[in-house]
Enzyme design. Sequence first.
Site, short mmCIF file in Angstrom:
data_model
loop_
_atom_site.label_atom_id
_atom_site.label_comp_id
_atom_site.label_asym_id
_atom_site.label_seq_id
_atom_site.Cartn_x
_atom_site.Cartn_y
_atom_site.Cartn_z
N SER A 1 0.82 -1.20 0.07
CA SER A 1 0.01 -0.16 0.12
C SER A 1 0.78 1.20 -0.03
CB SER A 1 -0.75 0.06 1.34
OG SER A 1 -0.03 0.07 2.44
N ASP B 1 -1.14 -1.69 -3.79
CA ASP B 1 -2.70 -1.96 -3.47
C ASP B 1 -3.23 -0.44 -3.15
OD1 ASP B 1 -4.84 -3.15 -2.36
OD2 ASP B 1 -4.10 -3.16 -0.11
N GLY C 1 -11.02 -6.46 1.66
CA GLY C 1 -11.69 -6.55 2.85
C GLY C 1 -12.01 -8.13 3.22
N SER D 1 -10.36 -10.26 5.46
CA SER D 1 -9.84 -11.10 6.40
C SER D 1 -11.04 -11.61 7.21
CB SER D 1 -9.05 -10.09 7.43
OG SER D 1 -7.85 -10.02 6.96
N ASN E 1 -8.03 -10.24 -0.91
CA ASN E 1 -7.21 -9.53 -0.26
C ASN E 1 -7.13 -9.82 1.57
OD1 ASN E 1 -6.62 -8.28 -2.50
ND2 ASN E 1 -7.03 -6.25 -2.05
#
Length: 309
Positions: free
Chosen positions: A50, A82, A212, A214, A254
Site C-alpha cells: 500500500s 494496493d 476486505g 480477512s 485480499n
Amino acid sequence: MALVTTKDMFAKAIKSDYAVGAFNVNNMEIIQGIVDAAVEENAPLILQVSAGARKYAKPVYLMKLVEAAIEDTGLDIALHLDHGEDFEICKKCVDDGFTSVMIDGSRLPLKENIELTKRVVDYAHSKGVVVEAELGRLAGVEDNVSVDERSATFTDPEEAAEFVEKTGVDSLAIAIGTSHGAYKFKGDPYLDFERLEKIQELIPDTPLVLHGASTVLPEFVERCNNYGGKIAGAQGVPEEMLRKATKYNICKINIDTDLRLAMTAEVRRYLAENPSEFDPRKYLGPAREAIKAMVQHKIKNVLNASGKR
Ligand code: G3H
Ligand code: 13P
Ligand code: ZN
C-alpha cells in the site's frame, strides 16, 4: 522464478474454483512468513504494497525483499500496488518494476473513475503491467446504517460492465459487503452473492477481486486480548463465505488484517510470557511462524489454492 503479472494466475483461477491470495507486506518477517507458506502449499502468490507500506519501509527495501524472496524460494510472485489513489503513484510503481497496480477511483463519480482508470491502463499496458480498478464502496461498520443503505454503495452490475468495456481494465474489485479492518459487521455477516452472480453474468471474462476479506480469526483476537490487548467487537468474513466466493469469478482475495492480528498476537504472547527478553528475534521469530501457519491455512482450507502454481 520471477516477478510475474497476475495474467496467467487469473486466467487459470477464473476457470476453476480457487482464488489467489493477495497479502499485504510491510517488512521482512511478514514477507518471509507468507512466501514460506506459499512454497509449502505450492500456491500462486500476490504480494501487495500500500502507499502506507511504501512510506513505512521505503519502496526500495520492499522491492529488494521481494526479489530476495524470489531468489530464496524459486517462487513466481506478482508484486502489486494496493489502493493507488492517483495516476502518479501507479506510474511510479510501474516504473519501479511492479507487475500489477491498483488504481482506486472508487470514491469518484463513474465517469471520472473511468477516465482515471483508463489513463492508468493505457500507461501500465504500454509497459506490460496489469491493472486492477475498483467500483462500488467498501463501507465500514457504522451506526444507524441499515442493510439497504449499505447495499446502495455496492457495485452496480450494469455499471461494472460499462466500466470494464470503457477502461480495458484487467481485473475489478467489487463491493458486495466486505470492508477493510477488523470491524466488518455488526450482527450477522452478510455478502450479496446474488449481486456477485449478476456481475459475473455481465462480465464473465473479468477476474473479480474481493477486498476486505480477512476473517479476523478469533484465535488471534483472543490471544491479543489475553495478553493485554483491547480488541472488542471485532468480526470478519466467515471462512465459508470466502470458500463460496472462490466458486464464483473471484480470483484474488485480499488479506491484511489477519496478518496484523497473527503477528501482534504472537508478539504480545511472547513478551508477556518472557518479560525479561529484549532480543527482537525472539518475538519476531514466533510472529513469522504464526503468519506462515495462518497463510498456509488460508491457502489450503479457504482459497483452495494448494498445488495451483
Ligand atoms: O486496504 C488497506 C490495506 O489493509 C493496507 O492498509 O493503508 O494501513 O497500509 P494501510
Ligand atoms: P482486510 O482488512 O480485510 O485484511 O482487507 C485488506 C485489503 O483489502 C487490502 O487491500
Ligand atoms: Zn483493499
